[in-house]
Design an enzyme around this catalytic site. Structure first.
Site, PDB file in Angstrom:
ATOM      1  N   CYS A  32       1.223  -1.148   0.060  1.00  0.00           N
ATOM      2  CA  CYS A  32       0.159  -0.250  -0.183  1.00  0.00           C
ATOM      3  C   CYS A  32       1.026   1.157   0.238  1.00  0.00           C
ATOM      4  CB  CYS A  32      -1.287  -0.187   1.531  1.00  0.00           C
ATOM      5  SG  CYS A  32      -1.975   1.177   1.631  1.00  0.00           S
ATOM      6  N   GLU A  33       1.125   1.748  -1.265  1.00  0.00           N
ATOM      7  CA  GLU A  33       1.465   3.251  -1.512  1.00  0.00           C
ATOM      8  C   GLU A  33       1.088   4.476  -0.126  1.00  0.00           C
ATOM      9  OE1 GLU A  33      -0.871   6.065  -4.068  1.00  0.00           O
ATOM     10  OE2 GLU A  33       0.129   4.326  -5.016  1.00  0.00           O
ATOM     11  N   HIS A  34       0.362   4.499   0.987  1.00  0.00           N
ATOM     12  CA  HIS A  34      -0.335   5.055   1.848  1.00  0.00           C
ATOM     13  C   HIS A  34       0.414   4.568   2.846  1.00  0.00           C
ATOM     14  CE1 HIS A  34      -4.128   5.475  -0.877  1.00  0.00           C
ATOM     15  NE2 HIS A  34      -3.015   6.244  -0.649  1.00  0.00           N
ATOM     16  N   HIS A  35       0.887   3.443   3.656  1.00  0.00           N
ATOM     17  CA  HIS A  35       1.279   3.297   5.205  1.00  0.00           C
ATOM     18  C   HIS A  35       2.518   2.512   4.351  1.00  0.00           C
ATOM     19  CE1 HIS A  35      -2.532   4.529   5.903  1.00  0.00           C
ATOM     20  NE2 HIS A  35      -2.222   4.975   6.772  1.00  0.00           N
ATOM     21  N   GLN A  85      -4.823  -0.961  -5.002  1.00  0.00           N
ATOM     22  CA  GLN A  85      -5.296  -1.658  -5.288  1.00  0.00           C
ATOM     23  C   GLN A  85      -6.731  -1.854  -7.009  1.00  0.00           C
ATOM     24  OE1 GLN A  85      -7.237  -5.099  -2.954  1.00  0.00           O
ATOM     25  NE2 GLN A  85      -9.018  -6.116  -5.020  1.00  0.00           N
ATOM     26  N   HIS A 137      -5.805  -5.681   3.221  1.00  0.00           N
ATOM     27  CA  HIS A 137      -4.861  -4.703   3.043  1.00  0.00           C
ATOM     28  C   HIS A 137      -4.408  -4.747   4.161  1.00  0.00           C
ATOM     29  CE1 HIS A 137      -5.466  -2.459  -0.870  1.00  0.00           C
ATOM     30  NE2 HIS A 137      -6.454  -3.431  -0.590  1.00  0.00           N
ATOM     31  N   CYS A 147      -2.886  -2.073   6.274  1.00  0.00           N
ATOM     32  CA  CYS A 147      -2.574  -0.992   6.505  1.00  0.00           C
ATOM     33  C   CYS A 147      -4.522  -0.743   7.260  1.00  0.00           C
ATOM     34  CB  CYS A 147      -3.363   0.090   5.462  1.00  0.00           C
ATOM     35  SG  CYS A 147      -4.319   0.145   4.008  1.00  0.00           S
TER      36      CYS A 147
END
Length: 225
Positions: free
Chosen positions: A113-116, A154, A182, A184
């Site tokens: 996941c590119e956010h976390h 995703q 995920h 996250c």
């Protein structure tokens, strides 16, 4: 303050699992550094993070961690950022004149996941209808793996897989469905360990209700050996 508001908006975007583009957001200078140079820089950054957290990197168990993490980032879990690793997908004439859809299901997905920067783990199901060209089955797995090995959302991953196969096969009749967990969501924030996320991208004939239904029925088949 406006700065605080901007940071809150950015945090909300990540927690709400929102992507900004169907293309991976890369800088123009993304490939100016060699992989070994990137590893050296990341190693120092990881060392700084661990020391900031209060860890003693003189400990035998920890002193190699910055180097291991840096190599893992560049060579493994983010290896899909390297265009030199893009799989060459050789195609062949459909000499046996198979005219129905071909489905490859339960392809393992390991992404981040590119956010976390936490793992995304699940399964991809891919289908296409040949217009005279076919691709080796293992190449479909490799395409999934290549686009998964980068910071992702995703939805983008699903679209990128379909676009690449449409390009390789020279047909719009390609579809992809991904069902993934995920971490996250599962291990932080709401900490819901049961939920998973399903995304789909349907091109060409797969936009038709009957063709789409046929694909979804194939995915539900209980394949055992």
């Amino acid at each position: 303050m406006k700065i605080d508001s901007d940071f809150n908006d950015i945090d909300a975007l990540g927690d709400d699992h929102i992507g900004t583009s169907s293309d991976t957001p890369l800088r123009e200078d993304a490939f100016e550094l060699s992989n070994s140079e990137k590893i050296d820089i990341i190693k120092g950054d990881v060392k700084h993070i661990l020391e900031t957290l209060g860890l003693d990197l003189n400990d035998d168990s920890l002193k190699g961690t910055p180097n291991r993490v840096a190599k893992m980032f560049v060579n493994e879990i983010f290896g899909g950022l390297d265009p030199n690793k893009k799989p060459s997908a050789s195609t062949f004439d459909n000499k046996y004149k198979y005219g129905e859809m071909l489905v490859e299901k339960n392809i393992t997905v390991y992404s981040t996941c590119e956010h976390h920067l936490l793992p995304i783990v699940g399964r991809a199901h891919i289908a296409y209808i040949s217009n005279g060209t076919v691709v080796g089955l293992s190449k479909m797995n490799r395409i999934v793996d290549y686009y998964a090995k980068r910071p992702q959302v995703q939805e983008r991953l699903t679209i990128q897989i379909v676009k690449e196969l449409q390009r390789v096969l020279n047909t719009e009749d390609v579809a992809c469905v991904i069902d993934a967990k995920h971490l996250c969501v599962n291990s932080r924030g709401i900490r819901d360990i049961e939920s998973s996320t399903v995304t789909s991208e349907f091109g060409g004939k797969f936009k038709e209700k009957e063709t789409r239904r046929e694909l979804l029925d194939y995915i539900q088949l209980d394949t055992q050996f």
